[in-house]
Design a protein around this motif. Structure first.
Motif, PDB file in Angstrom:
ATOM      1  N   ASN A 229      -0.751 -12.722   2.042  1.00 10.98           N
ATOM      2  CA  ASN A 229      -1.340 -12.059   0.880  1.00 10.98           C
ATOM      3  C   ASN A 229      -2.423 -11.062   1.298  1.00 10.98           C
ATOM      4  N   TYR A 230      -3.232 -11.451   2.281  1.00  9.86           N
ATOM      5  CA  TYR A 230      -4.296 -10.564   2.778  1.00  9.86           C
ATOM      6  C   TYR A 230      -3.701  -9.266   3.318  1.00  9.86           C
ATOM      7  N   ASN A 231      -2.644  -9.372   4.108  1.00 10.91           N
ATOM      8  CA  ASN A 231      -2.054  -8.182   4.709  1.00 10.91           C
ATOM      9  C   ASN A 231      -1.322  -7.320   3.691  1.00 10.91           C
ATOM     10  N   LEU A 232      -0.722  -7.945   2.689  1.00  7.99           N
ATOM     11  CA  LEU A 232      -0.102  -7.161   1.620  1.00  7.99           C
ATOM     12  C   LEU A 232      -1.141  -6.300   0.907  1.00  7.99           C
ATOM     13  N   ARG A 233      -2.280  -6.898   0.622  1.00  9.60           N
ATOM     14  CA  ARG A 233      -3.328  -6.141  -0.064  1.00  9.60           C
ATOM     15  C   ARG A 233      -3.923  -5.070   0.839  1.00  9.60           C
ATOM     16  N   LYS A 234      -4.041  -5.377   2.120  1.00 11.90           N
ATOM     17  CA  LYS A 234      -4.615  -4.407   3.070  1.00 11.90           C
ATOM     18  C   LYS A 234      -3.696  -3.210   3.256  1.00 11.90           C
ATOM     19  N   PHE A 235      -2.383  -3.456   3.366  1.00 12.47           N
ATOM     20  CA  PHE A 235      -1.428  -2.380   3.647  1.00 12.47           C
ATOM     21  C   PHE A 235      -0.949  -1.677   2.386  1.00 12.47           C
ATOM     22  N   TYR A 236      -0.680  -2.449   1.306  1.00 14.74           N
ATOM     23  CA  TYR A 236      -0.033  -1.880   0.125  1.00 14.74           C
ATOM     24  C   TYR A 236      -0.890  -1.911  -1.135  1.00 14.74           C
TER      25      TYR A 236
ATOM     26  N   VAL B 273       0.836 -11.018  -3.499  1.00 13.25           N
ATOM     27  CA  VAL B 273       2.081 -11.764  -3.719  1.00 13.25           C
ATOM     28  C   VAL B 273       2.365 -11.904  -5.204  1.00 13.25           C
ATOM     29  N   ARG B 274       1.340 -12.247  -5.985  1.00 14.24           N
ATOM     30  CA  ARG B 274       1.533 -12.460  -7.424  1.00 14.24           C
ATOM     31  C   ARG B 274       2.005 -11.176  -8.112  1.00 14.24           C
ATOM     32  N   ASP B 275       1.447 -10.035  -7.696  1.00 14.20           N
ATOM     33  CA  ASP B 275       1.863  -8.749  -8.286  1.00 14.20           C
ATOM     34  C   ASP B 275       3.354  -8.502  -8.070  1.00 14.20           C
ATOM     35  N   ILE B 276       3.828  -8.825  -6.880  1.00 18.17           N
ATOM     36  CA  ILE B 276       5.235  -8.563  -6.534  1.00 18.17           C
ATOM     37  C   ILE B 276       6.147  -9.494  -7.306  1.00 18.17           C
TER      38      ILE B 276
ATOM     39  N   LEU C 236       5.805  -7.286   7.102  1.00 14.23           N
ATOM     40  CA  LEU C 236       5.630  -7.083   5.660  1.00 14.23           C
ATOM     41  C   LEU C 236       6.897  -6.537   5.012  1.00 14.23           C
ATOM     42  N   ARG C 237       7.629  -5.708   5.750  1.00 15.20           N
ATOM     43  CA  ARG C 237       8.881  -5.164   5.202  1.00 15.20           C
ATOM     44  C   ARG C 237       9.842  -6.305   4.868  1.00 15.20           C
ATOM     45  N   TYR C 238       9.982  -7.256   5.782  1.00 14.86           N
ATOM     46  CA  TYR C 238      10.881  -8.389   5.540  1.00 14.86           C
ATOM     47  C   TYR C 238      10.307  -9.320   4.472  1.00 14.86           C
ATOM     48  N   ALA C 239       8.985  -9.504   4.483  1.00 17.22           N
ATOM     49  CA  ALA C 239       8.366 -10.379   3.491  1.00 17.22           C
ATOM     50  C   ALA C 239       8.537  -9.826   2.080  1.00 17.22           C
ATOM     51  N   LEU C 240       8.384  -8.519   1.916  1.00 10.21           N
ATOM     52  CA  LEU C 240       8.560  -7.901   0.600  1.00 10.21           C
ATOM     53  C   LEU C 240       9.979  -8.097   0.081  1.00 10.21           C
TER      54      LEU C 240
ATOM     55  N   ASN D 175       3.735   7.668  -9.120  1.00  9.53           N
ATOM     56  CA  ASN D 175       2.274   7.733  -9.040  1.00  9.53           C
ATOM     57  C   ASN D 175       1.636   7.962 -10.406  1.00  9.53           C
ATOM     58  N   MET D 176       2.394   8.586 -11.315  1.00  9.44           N
ATOM     59  CA  MET D 176       1.870   8.833 -12.658  1.00  9.44           C
ATOM     60  C   MET D 176       1.991   7.583 -13.531  1.00  9.44           C
ATOM     61  N   GLU D 177       3.153   6.922 -13.488  1.00 10.19           N
ATOM     62  CA  GLU D 177       3.401   5.775 -14.361  1.00 10.19           C
ATOM     63  C   GLU D 177       2.772   4.493 -13.837  1.00 10.19           C
ATOM     64  N   LYS D 178       2.653   4.390 -12.498  1.00 14.33           N
ATOM     65  CA  LYS D 178       2.021   3.234 -11.864  1.00 14.33           C
ATOM     66  C   LYS D 178       2.593   1.897 -12.342  1.00 14.33           C
ATOM     67  N   LYS D 179       3.910   1.801 -12.345  1.00 13.54           N
ATOM     68  CA  LYS D 179       4.561   0.533 -12.666  1.00 13.54           C
ATOM     69  C   LYS D 179       4.360  -0.444 -11.517  1.00 13.54           C
ATOM     70  N   SER D 180       4.782  -1.689 -11.704  1.00 15.54           N
ATOM     71  CA  SER D 180       4.625  -2.677 -10.641  1.00 15.54           C
ATOM     72  C   SER D 180       5.337  -2.215  -9.373  1.00 15.54           C
ATOM     73  N   SER D 181       4.687  -2.438  -8.245  1.00  9.82           N
ATOM     74  CA  SER D 181       5.224  -2.079  -6.924  1.00  9.82           C
ATOM     75  C   SER D 181       5.448  -0.571  -6.751  1.00  9.82           C
ATOM     76  N   TYR D 182       4.696   0.243  -7.483  1.00 13.66           N
ATOM     77  CA  TYR D 182       4.933   1.696  -7.415  1.00 13.66           C
ATOM     78  C   TYR D 182       4.593   2.253  -6.038  1.00 13.66           C
ATOM     79  N   ARG D 183       3.600   1.663  -5.365  1.00 14.55           N
ATOM     80  CA  ARG D 183       3.260   2.135  -4.020  1.00 14.55           C
ATOM     81  C   ARG D 183       4.409   1.847  -3.063  1.00 14.55           C
ATOM     82  N   PHE D 184       4.946   0.650  -3.161  1.00 12.42           N
ATOM     83  CA  PHE D 184       6.069   0.256  -2.314  1.00 12.42           C
ATOM     84  C   PHE D 184       7.266   1.173  -2.554  1.00 12.42           C
TER      85      PHE D 184
END
Length: 290
Positions: free
Chosen positions: A274-281, A285-288, A244-248, A152-161
């Protein structure tokens, strides 16, 4: 106020969700505290759930009229709207895991049917001490908390996941440490529980929850009510979390196109995925992929 062991203290204030979460999508915060010189901490309420782990010292926990001794290794939960505070504090150190249960994008799977899940996600559960952790287990789970703090401090890519994944390992460790008396056979299993396996094995298909309810001998209304009690989620939201778990996993570890992944995981198109990824996480897609 002298903070003596048997002296209750009056309600003081309410801690709002905005103070810790603001407008951030991530509904999870780790807060470390030490008592400092004060022998007491006023009674207060939260607009979120607080899972507390005592990591040092001692105190008396005042929770809705009761006074409960605390020491290093004790774990308890305080739900939204419940009041609590501390008296007779002696060098107490603690970790607060703050979360908004209905916003946590957790694929609960078989954890949903555990007693600990009921304790954490049922706001009516009484907020007494849940368990006392051994030194070894306490060290292990504080390590998980450090991982989430760092992410949470470094906020690297996919840090929420990543943080959600570590939280799942932390909850698993707690569940396996839960007293056996609390984890005995459930004599009144939730009638909607078989739906979890149905959804897990058929996540890529169009599912009719009315038909699932009927197959379980439940009315649609009864099915939705019991499913919510079991998972703290609606069937639709729970199914999206599985997809989303399988998609990720495919987005991070395969060369399939976004459209192919979307269809394999039950989404009609890459834009819906993409909409649901942004809503949940809070990520797309591009970020991942980058």
């Amino acid at each position: 106020m002298d903070g003596s062991q048997n002296q209750a203290i009056e309600f003081g204030f309410t801690v709002t969700a905005r103070e810790y979460f603001g407008d951030d999508f991530m509904p999870l915060r780790i807060v470390r505290q030490d008592s400092g010189p004060l022998p007491w901490h006023p009674v207060h309420k939260h607009e979120f759930t607080e899972l507390v782990i005592i990591t040092g010292g001692s105190a008396i926990h005042q929770i809705e009229g009761e006074l409960i001794p605390l020491s290093s290794g004790d774990v308890f939960v305080v739900h939204e709207g419940h009041s609590h505070g501390y008296t007779d504090i002696k060098d107490m150190e603690l970790i607060n895991i703050l979360f908004k249960a209905k916003r946590l994008p957790l694929p609960l799977a078989d954890f949903a049917s555990s007693e600990l899940a009921s304790v954490l996600f049922n706001g009516d559960y009484p907020a007494h001490t849940l368990m006392h952790l051994s030194e070894e287990t306490l060290k292990k789970i504080t390590g998980y908390m450090q991982e989430i703090e760092r992410e949470n401090m470094e906020k690297k890519s996919s840090y929420r996941f990543y943080s959600i994944a570590v939280l799942m390992m932390f909850l698993t460790e707690l569940e396996r440490s839960f007293p056996a008396a609390h984890r005995g056979a459930n004599t009144n299993p939730n009638p909607a529980a078989p739906a979890l396996e149905i959804m897990e094995t058929n996540y890529s298909k169009e599912l009719d929850f009315g038909k699932i309810a009927k197959s379980l001998g439940l009315s649609r209304r009864s099915f939705f009510r019991n499913f919510s009690l079991l998972t703290n989620s609606s069937p639709h939201r729970y199914l999206i979390a599985i997809r989303l778990r399988y998609a990720l996993e495919l987005l991070k570890n395969s060369t399939l196109s976004q459209g192919e992944i979307a269809l394999r995981c039950g989404f009609n198109s890459s834009s819906v995925l993409n909409y649901n990824l942004r809503k949940f996480y809070g990520i797309g897609v591009r970020d991942i992929r980058h």
